[in-house]
Design a protein around this motif. Structure first.
Motif, PDB file in Angstrom:
ATOM      1  N   LYS A   1       0.550  -1.401  -0.024  1.00  0.00           N
ATOM      2  CA  LYS A   1       0.012  -0.039   0.160  1.00  0.00           C
ATOM      3  C   LYS A   1       0.867   1.457  -0.102  1.00  0.00           C
ATOM      4  CE  LYS A   1      -4.354  -1.843   2.079  1.00  0.00           C
ATOM      5  NZ  LYS A   1      -5.152  -1.485   3.295  1.00  0.00           N
ATOM      6  N   VAL A   2       1.800   1.051   0.735  1.00  0.00           N
ATOM      7  CA  VAL A   2       2.829   2.228   0.946  1.00  0.00           C
ATOM      8  C   VAL A   2       3.465   2.693  -0.449  1.00  0.00           C
ATOM      9  CG1 VAL A   2       4.906   3.256   2.010  1.00  0.00           C
ATOM     10  CG2 VAL A   2       2.964   2.279   3.438  1.00  0.00           C
ATOM     11  N   ARG A   3       3.947   1.688  -1.204  1.00  0.00           N
ATOM     12  CA  ARG A   3       4.339   1.661  -2.555  1.00  0.00           C
ATOM     13  C   ARG A   3       3.493   2.036  -3.470  1.00  0.00           C
ATOM     14  NH1 ARG A   3       8.200  -3.864  -2.034  1.00  0.00           N
ATOM     15  NH2 ARG A   3       9.768  -3.128  -1.301  1.00  0.00           N
ATOM     16  N   LEU A   4       2.331   1.642  -3.353  1.00  0.00           N
ATOM     17  CA  LEU A   4       1.324   2.001  -4.446  1.00  0.00           C
ATOM     18  C   LEU A   4       0.862   3.586  -4.162  1.00  0.00           C
ATOM     19  CD1 LEU A   4      -1.239  -0.816  -4.664  1.00  0.00           C
ATOM     20  CD2 LEU A   4       0.106  -0.146  -6.391  1.00  0.00           C
ATOM     21  N   GLU A   5       0.893   3.919  -3.127  1.00  0.00           N
ATOM     22  CA  GLU A   5       0.769   5.675  -2.808  1.00  0.00           C
ATOM     23  C   GLU A   5       1.998   6.430  -3.658  1.00  0.00           C
ATOM     24  OE1 GLU A   5      -1.856   7.285  -1.631  1.00  0.00           O
ATOM     25  OE2 GLU A   5      -2.842   5.137  -2.003  1.00  0.00           O
TER      26      GLU A   5
ATOM     27  N   ARG B   1      11.344   0.751 -10.423  1.00  0.00           N
ATOM     28  CA  ARG B   1      12.998   0.606  -9.918  1.00  0.00           C
ATOM     29  C   ARG B   1      13.247   1.436  -8.458  1.00  0.00           C
ATOM     30  NH1 ARG B   1      16.037   2.613 -13.644  1.00  0.00           N
ATOM     31  NH2 ARG B   1      16.149   4.523 -12.538  1.00  0.00           N
ATOM     32  N   ASP B   2      12.775   2.706  -8.659  1.00  0.00           N
ATOM     33  CA  ASP B   2      12.853   3.475  -7.604  1.00  0.00           C
ATOM     34  C   ASP B   2      12.038   3.304  -6.237  1.00  0.00           C
ATOM     35  OD1 ASP B   2      15.061   4.308  -8.829  1.00  0.00           O
ATOM     36  OD2 ASP B   2      14.309   6.244  -9.479  1.00  0.00           O
ATOM     37  N   VAL B   3      10.946   2.564  -6.653  1.00  0.00           N
ATOM     38  CA  VAL B   3       9.883   2.619  -5.592  1.00  0.00           C
ATOM     39  C   VAL B   3       9.914   1.244  -4.824  1.00  0.00           C
ATOM     40  CG1 VAL B   3       7.258   2.330  -5.159  1.00  0.00           C
ATOM     41  CG2 VAL B   3       8.271   4.312  -6.514  1.00  0.00           C
ATOM     42  N   GLY B   4      10.728   0.296  -5.393  1.00  0.00           N
ATOM     43  CA  GLY B   4      10.940  -0.957  -4.985  1.00  0.00           C
ATOM     44  C   GLY B   4      10.514  -2.145  -5.361  1.00  0.00           C
ATOM     45  N   PHE B   5       9.820  -2.055  -6.548  1.00  0.00           N
ATOM     46  CA  PHE B   5       9.373  -3.280  -7.248  1.00  0.00           C
ATOM     47  C   PHE B   5      10.246  -4.023  -7.936  1.00  0.00           C
ATOM     48  CE2 PHE B   5       5.374  -0.745  -6.761  1.00  0.00           C
ATOM     49  CZ  PHE B   5       4.625  -1.678  -6.408  1.00  0.00           C
ATOM     50  N   SER B   6      10.494  -5.333  -7.837  1.00  0.00           N
ATOM     51  CA  SER B   6      11.426  -6.265  -8.843  1.00  0.00           C
ATOM     52  C   SER B   6      11.187  -5.814 -10.176  1.00  0.00           C
ATOM     53  CB  SER B   6      11.039  -7.744  -8.354  1.00  0.00           C
ATOM     54  OG  SER B   6       9.544  -8.122  -8.525  1.00  0.00           O
ATOM     55  N   SER B   7      10.189  -5.798 -10.609  1.00  0.00           N
ATOM     56  CA  SER B   7      10.081  -5.496 -12.210  1.00  0.00           C
ATOM     57  C   SER B   7       8.962  -4.478 -12.506  1.00  0.00           C
ATOM     58  CB  SER B   7       9.868  -6.938 -12.908  1.00  0.00           C
ATOM     59  OG  SER B   7       8.917  -7.263 -12.431  1.00  0.00           O
ATOM     60  N   PRO B   8       8.841  -3.680 -13.406  1.00  0.00           N
ATOM     61  CA  PRO B   8       7.836  -3.084 -13.970  1.00  0.00           C
ATOM     62  C   PRO B   8       6.473  -3.851 -13.990  1.00  0.00           C
ATOM     63  CG  PRO B   8       9.740  -2.433 -15.388  1.00  0.00           C
ATOM     64  CD  PRO B   8      10.001  -3.813 -14.741  1.00  0.00           C
ATOM     65  N   MET B   9       6.536  -5.130 -14.549  1.00  0.00           N
ATOM     66  CA  MET B   9       5.466  -5.859 -14.765  1.00  0.00           C
ATOM     67  C   MET B   9       4.839  -6.310 -13.122  1.00  0.00           C
ATOM     68  SD  MET B   9       3.227  -7.480 -16.367  1.00  0.00           S
ATOM     69  CE  MET B   9       4.117  -7.193 -17.988  1.00  0.00           C
ATOM     70  N   ARG B  10       5.748  -6.493 -12.313  1.00  0.00           N
ATOM     71  CA  ARG B  10       5.202  -6.436 -10.897  1.00  0.00           C
ATOM     72  C   ARG B  10       4.346  -5.385 -10.613  1.00  0.00           C
ATOM     73  NH1 ARG B  10       2.182  -9.094  -7.490  1.00  0.00           N
ATOM     74  NH2 ARG B  10       3.154  -8.547  -5.184  1.00  0.00           N
ATOM     75  N   MET B  11       4.854  -4.365 -10.705  1.00  0.00           N
ATOM     76  CA  MET B  11       4.126  -3.033 -10.231  1.00  0.00           C
ATOM     77  C   MET B  11       3.018  -2.994 -11.241  1.00  0.00           C
ATOM     78  SD  MET B  11       5.485   0.841 -10.725  1.00  0.00           S
ATOM     79  CE  MET B  11       5.133   1.085 -12.598  1.00  0.00           C
ATOM     80  N   TYR B  12       3.074  -3.113 -12.421  1.00  0.00           N
ATOM     81  CA  TYR B  12       1.581  -3.011 -13.263  1.00  0.00           C
ATOM     82  C   TYR B  12       0.680  -4.216 -12.763  1.00  0.00           C
ATOM     83  CZ  TYR B  12      -0.888  -3.401 -17.652  1.00  0.00           C
ATOM     84  OH  TYR B  12      -2.291  -3.342 -18.453  1.00  0.00           O
TER      85      TYR B  12
END
Length: 387
Positions: A334-338, A356-367
């Protein structure tokens, strides 16, 4: 066939250095540049068209913070007019475009409720329609969640004279006397938000631990200095200007325009120090939340949080479920999504760079996480809130 080049008069009160004036102007210019139109800044449209040069100057349309007299004047000349002033008395008479102030009020309430607060207050200017809409929506969202909200209204002209200010200050003091910290407070304007910060200090109240404040419409100079910086809402006034120009274009083309006012959604919260905390009685969980907030840009997991606090992961996990009713991993997400939402709206950075800068392992994971939690893609979220 070449596109027609229109000449548009703009009466936006640009002598006021606020985003609701300059931002709307910038949005109109973006649209007009795309279409090769000419614009004229003219705060006295009526005088210009009736007096100057024997009335030889003309406009094909007008975008204005419109008074009733200007609307009547344009109607007599059959001159298309789009209004962008929410407190205008002719809002329901002519085509208008405004920020969705009610949505902004709910956004503020949701943010303060998510901090774990249980007491709330709000301060607005009684003759400002935008304040009225926003404060009402904020208060309704708070009370619908089962919590009290102490409202206070002062004149829009509270700084026009020492006499008016002294009366307003007396009302503000009486209002603050009723507070029960920790409390979440929404203040309608940025400068008034700064005044409330000063008054909290005078009473020995800490920000945000005792008083969490969301104020104004993100006038950066007032929000960011001096510390503590103040959380605010970016209303997206450029989009208002862009949509107003687009609406005027439809009128000029003879297209049927909406009979209701067009509302543009706020771009989102700009979270700063004045709300950057959670109200948690459990000291261990509070320390863990602080660690997560400061390190969410790193690829941390529940073990990293537990290790930083010198506690067993299982123990911390049980405390999170008891206090927050969610696991540590969900809190980190939740903190990362904000943070992702803020980066999408406030910057032009690529999804890869943000991930990368928010801490996700990959753009696809964030997506995938963004789509699952919000129901839309990061790109859709960005496009809906920007020009």
């Amino acid at each position: 066939m070449p596109r027609k080049k229109y000449r548009i008069g703009l009466a936006l009160e640009l002598d006021w250095p606020y985003k609701r004036h300059a931002g709307i102007f910038a949005g109109t210019q973006k649209y007009f540049d795309e279409h090769g139109w000419e614009t004229v800044i003219d705060e006295f449209v009526e005088t210009t068209l009736t007096v100057r040069n024997g009335g030889s100057i003309h406009y094909d349309g007008v975008i204005a913070r419109s008074s009733a007299s200007l609307a009547e004047f344009c109607q007599k000349l059959n001159l298309p007019l789009v209004n962008v002033w929410r407190s205008s008395p002719i809002t329901d008479v002519v085509p208008s475009v405004f920020p969705d102030y009610e949505a902004a009020g709910r956004l503020r309430a949701t943010h303060l409720l998510s901090r774990g607060l249980r007491n709330f207050a709000t301060l607005g200017c009684q003759s400002d329609v935008s304040d009225q809409l926003e404060v009402r929506a904020y208060a309704e969202a708070v009370t619908a969640s089962g919590y009290p909200c102490e409202a206070c209204w002062i004149p829009h002209t509270f700084l026009n004279s020492p006499t008016i200010w002294l009366r307003s200050e007396k009302k503000i003091s009486a209002w603050m006397d009723k507070w029960q910290p920790p409390i979440g407070v929404f203040v309608g304007t940025d400068n008034l938000g700064r005044i409330i910060v000063q008054k909290c200090r005078d009473r020995g109240w800490r920000i945000p631990q005792d008083v969490a404040i969301v104020a104004g419409r993100n006038e950066e100079t007032l929000c960011e200095q001096p510390r503590p910086s103040i959380t605010s809402v970016e209303m997206g006034y450029e989009r208002v200007g862009y949509e107003a120009a687009k609406l005027l274009h439809q009128v000029l083309n003879g297209t049927d325009v909406p009979t209701t006012t067009i509302l543009t959604p706020p771009l989102g919260l700009v979270v700063r120090e004045s709300t950057d905390f959670l109200v948690v009685q459990d000291e261990l969980v509070a320390e863990a939340l602080t660690f997560i907030a400061m390190n969410c840009h790193r690829r941390i997991g529940q073990q990293d949080v537990a290790r930083a606090l010198s506690v067993e992961t299982k123990t911390l996990q049980l405390r999170f479920r008891k206090v927050l009713n969610q696991p540590i991993a969900a809190t980190i997400r939740k903190v990362r999504l904000e943070r992702v939402k803020r980066e999408l709206v406030q910057t032009d950075r690529s999804l890869k760079s943000i991930a990368r800068d928010v801490g996700f392992s990959s753009p696809m994971r964030m997506y995938e996480l963004f789509k699952r939690e919000l129901g839309i893609t990061p790109t859709q979220f960005r496009n809906e809130r920007r020009l």
